[in-house]
Motif scaffolding. Sequence first.
Motif, PDB file in Angstrom:
ATOM      1  N   ILE A  63      46.681  12.628   1.877  1.00 55.33           N
ATOM      2  CA  ILE A  63      47.503  12.485   2.311  1.00 55.33           C
ATOM      3  C   ILE A  63      48.336  12.977   3.034  1.00 55.33           C
ATOM      4  O   ILE A  63      48.643  14.481   2.640  1.00 55.33           O
ATOM      5  N   GLU A  64      48.172  13.698   4.363  1.00 55.74           N
ATOM      6  CA  GLU A  64      49.089  14.419   5.172  1.00 55.74           C
ATOM      7  C   GLU A  64      50.566  14.559   4.541  1.00 55.74           C
ATOM      8  O   GLU A  64      51.045  13.995   4.986  1.00 55.74           O
ATOM      9  N   LEU A  65      50.737  15.144   4.612  1.00 59.43           N
ATOM     10  CA  LEU A  65      52.333  15.537   3.851  1.00 59.43           C
ATOM     11  C   LEU A  65      53.127  16.427   4.466  1.00 59.43           C
ATOM     12  O   LEU A  65      52.610  17.930   4.236  1.00 59.43           O
ATOM     13  N   GLU A  66      54.366  16.351   5.495  1.00 59.52           N
ATOM     14  CA  GLU A  66      54.538  17.704   6.199  1.00 59.52           C
ATOM     15  C   GLU A  66      55.978  18.084   4.564  1.00 59.52           C
ATOM     16  O   GLU A  66      57.264  17.056   4.732  1.00 59.52           O
ATOM     17  N   PRO A  67      56.048  19.252   3.806  1.00 60.53           N
ATOM     18  CA  PRO A  67      56.941  19.178   3.208  1.00 60.53           C
ATOM     19  C   PRO A  67      58.640  19.722   4.191  1.00 60.53           C
ATOM     20  O   PRO A  67      58.101  20.384   5.219  1.00 60.53           O
ATOM     21  N   VAL A  68      59.231  19.459   3.737  1.00 61.06           N
ATOM     22  CA  VAL A  68      60.321  19.551   5.036  1.00 61.06           C
ATOM     23  C   VAL A  68      61.462  20.425   2.953  1.00 61.06           C
ATOM     24  O   VAL A  68      61.988  19.538   2.607  1.00 61.06           O
ATOM     25  N   ARG A  69      62.052  21.402   3.917  1.00 59.31           N
ATOM     26  CA  ARG A  69      63.262  21.604   3.331  1.00 59.31           C
ATOM     27  C   ARG A  69      64.293  21.181   3.221  1.00 59.31           C
ATOM     28  O   ARG A  69      64.934  21.170   4.598  1.00 59.31           O
ATOM     29  N   PRO A  70      64.964  21.734   2.338  1.00 60.74           N
ATOM     30  CA  PRO A  70      66.372  20.680   2.311  1.00 60.74           C
ATOM     31  C   PRO A  70      67.715  21.934   3.380  1.00 60.74           C
ATOM     32  O   PRO A  70      67.327  22.879   3.261  1.00 60.74           O
ATOM     33  N   ASP A  78      56.447  25.820  -3.757  1.00 59.00           N
ATOM     34  CA  ASP A  78      54.540  26.210  -4.655  1.00 59.00           C
ATOM     35  C   ASP A  78      54.110  25.127  -4.496  1.00 59.00           C
ATOM     36  O   ASP A  78      54.164  23.585  -5.257  1.00 59.00           O
ATOM     37  N   TRP A  79      53.036  24.623  -3.703  1.00 57.51           N
ATOM     38  CA  TRP A  79      52.361  23.156  -3.937  1.00 57.51           C
ATOM     39  C   TRP A  79      51.089  23.941  -4.439  1.00 57.51           C
ATOM     40  O   TRP A  79      50.382  23.398  -4.831  1.00 57.51           O
TER      41      TRP A  79
END
Length: 79
Positions: A63-70, A78-79
């Motif tokens: 599943i593609e996930l683009e982490p977004v930093r607040p 940490d992934w």
Amino acid sequence: MSIVTSRELNHDVSAVKRAAARGPVVITDHGRPSHVLLTFADYERLTGTDTSLGEAFVVPDEIELEPVRPEGSTREIDW
């Protein structure tokens, strides 16, 4: 279309399932419609899908996930 209360459903699930085989069953909570019980075949007909129940719950391997930093956050993720 049949209408049953939540209490009736809990009291005799088999009877409500038999009713659903004849057509959708509206289940009420406190006198208001809350759910509809129908056969899986009717569900497929209504949604236009012919996916098996097993296939409907398959999750892709990736599943593609683009982490977004607040905004304003400096903490590393940490992934």
